[in-house]
Design an enzyme around this catalytic site. Structure first.
Site, PDB file in Angstrom:
ATOM      1  N   GLY A  37     -28.712 -15.266  -3.733  1.00  0.00           N
ATOM      2  CA  GLY A  37     -27.823 -14.379  -4.103  1.00  0.00           C
ATOM      3  C   GLY A  37     -26.315 -14.836  -4.592  1.00  0.00           C
ATOM      4  NE  ARG A  55     -30.279 -20.387   2.795  1.00  0.00           N
ATOM      5  CZ  ARG A  55     -30.389 -19.134   2.447  1.00  0.00           C
ATOM      6  NH1 ARG A  55     -30.605 -17.999   3.341  1.00  0.00           N
ATOM      7  NH2 ARG A  55     -29.997 -18.538   1.121  1.00  0.00           N
ATOM      8  CE  LYS A  76     -38.409  -5.171 -12.639  1.00  0.00           C
ATOM      9  NZ  LYS A  76     -37.998  -4.135 -11.605  1.00  0.00           N
TER      10      LYS A  76
END
Ligand code: 3PG
Ligand code: MG
Length: 396
Positions: free
Chosen positions: A377, A36, A197
């Protein structure tokens, strides 16, 4: 796209507040992955070379509005100076006297890092007064933090509306890569979605079946879809309470003309550990005392075929338990195929999300993908079809 780039801004002699995401992994005081930081270099270099005073605004970890010394941005200063190839000044606070004095001391073309914006509660509250204090330090605002753009925080959202605002190089690059992958892609489009999940990726799957031609579902979440078809998945990770939801997603896919590819054969083991004894079985033959830990060779061959027929690939999440060998094989093989097709100019491949980048790095192919996002995210929320507040605030 309504946003401006830094080329459209007059930056010479200006105090430029640049929101970056340098929320990098640190172990024992050392940055273990500086990606980053490396990726903000073009923006910082451009602004400095144009004679702007570069004032970096960033968060680190989640101090929740309090000063937590272990979460000081000071610890990333050496890595920042090394990767930017410039001297970087530091201020003990991102607003107030300390920040003001450090900004006043800056000459044109110099770089300053302000302390963690999340040391102030106003940051996460997107508080207008706190944003005003930040705005007071600059003349112009540049957002280069796509990976924090899903947060409507003062330094990512409110501030953009207080000063003339532009997207930095990395932000612009991320947005155009994502536009090519899902906004206005060359078809057919394949999405590969893996991970543990279904529950964390419901909105994402639901959005993708409307947008892509083929959806490959892998990892633990595939087990929930297999169970929804009535298969016994044994001791596999599976959200049995979500089989109804999995059926709904499959029905929506059928209605929208999206083909879902589920594992046909699987690698099963009795223990979740590296090197565990394992065998390949048809998905419907999963022994009741075993767990599915990877896609089998036949499944991978089908994924490869889908990739060969595609023009665009968007990838999030591994196909198996890639962190423990040999259950990384399916992910690695499919990633290598995508890399090969990309190198041959046959595929536009875009990947993002924390685990994904780690998996591509492990397969040694991250550099061969057309684009690898710095976002975790934010990439997921973008795949869900959401408008990210930090991007929206840059709008014309
Ligand atoms: C990230 O690492 O995902 C971004 O820096 C955002 O951090 P957050 O999840 O703590 O808001
Ligand atoms: Mg995060």
């Amino acid at each position: 796209m309504g946003w401006k780039t830094i080329d459209e801004m007059d930056l010479a002699g200006k105090r430029v507040l640049v929101r970056v995401d340098v929320n990098v992994p640190v172990e024992n005081g050392r940055v273990t992955d500086a990606t980053r930081i490396e990726r903000i270099r073009p923006t910082v270099a451009d602004i400095a070379d144009k004679g702007g005073k570069v004032i970096l605004l960033a968060h680190f970890d989640r101090p929740k509005g309090r000063v937590v010394p272990e979460m000081s941005l000071r610890q990333i200063l050496p890595a920042l100076e090394e990767k930017l190839g410039r001297k970087v000044a530091f201020a003990e606070d991102c607003v107030g006297d300390a920040a003001q004095a450090a900004v006043d001391a800056l000459a044109d073309g110099e770089v300053l890092l302000l302390e963690n914006t999340r040391f102030h509660a106003g940051e996460e509250k997107n508080d207008p007064d706190f944003a005003e204090k930040l705005a007071h330090l600059g003349d112009v605002y540049v957002n280069d933090a796509f990976s924090a753009a899903h947060r409507a925080h003062a330094s990512t959202e409110a501030l953009a509306r207080l000063l003339p605002a532009a997207a930095g190089r990395l932000m612009a690059e991320e947005l155009s890569a994502l536009e090519k992958a899902l906004g206005n892609p060359e078809r057919p489009v394949v999405a590969v979605v893996g991970g543990a999940k279904v529950s964390t990726k419901l909105d994402l799957l639901s959005n993708l079946v409307e947008k892509v031609d083929t959806l490959v579902i892998g990892g633990g979440m595939a087990n929930t879809f297999l169970a929804a078809q009535g298969l016994d998945v044994g001791k596999s990770l599976c959200e049995h309470d979500l089989t109804g939801t999995a059926k709904e997603i499959a029905a929506k896919a059928a209605e929208k003309g999206c083909t879902i590819l589920l594992p046909r054969d699987v690698v099963v083991a009795r223990e979740f550990k590296a090197g565990a004894e394992n065998e390949v079985v048809k998905a419907e033959d999963t022994p009741s005392d075993a767990m599915i830990l990877d896609a089998g060779p036949d499944s991978v061959a089908h994924v490869e075929m889908a990739l060969e027929q595609a023009k665009t690939l968007v990838w999030n999440g591994p196909l198996g338990a890639f962190e423990i060998a040999p259950f990384d094989r399916g992910t690695v093989a499919a990633a290598r195929k995508a890399a090969e097709l990309t190198r041959a100019g046959k595929l536009i491949s875009v990947a993002g999300g924390g685990d994904t980048v780690a998996a591509l790095n492990a397969a040694g192919v991250a550099d061969d993908f057309s684009y690898v996002s710095t976002a975790g995210g934010a990439f997921l929320e973008w795949m869900e079809g959401k408008v990210l507040p930090g991007v929206k605030a840059l709008g014309a």
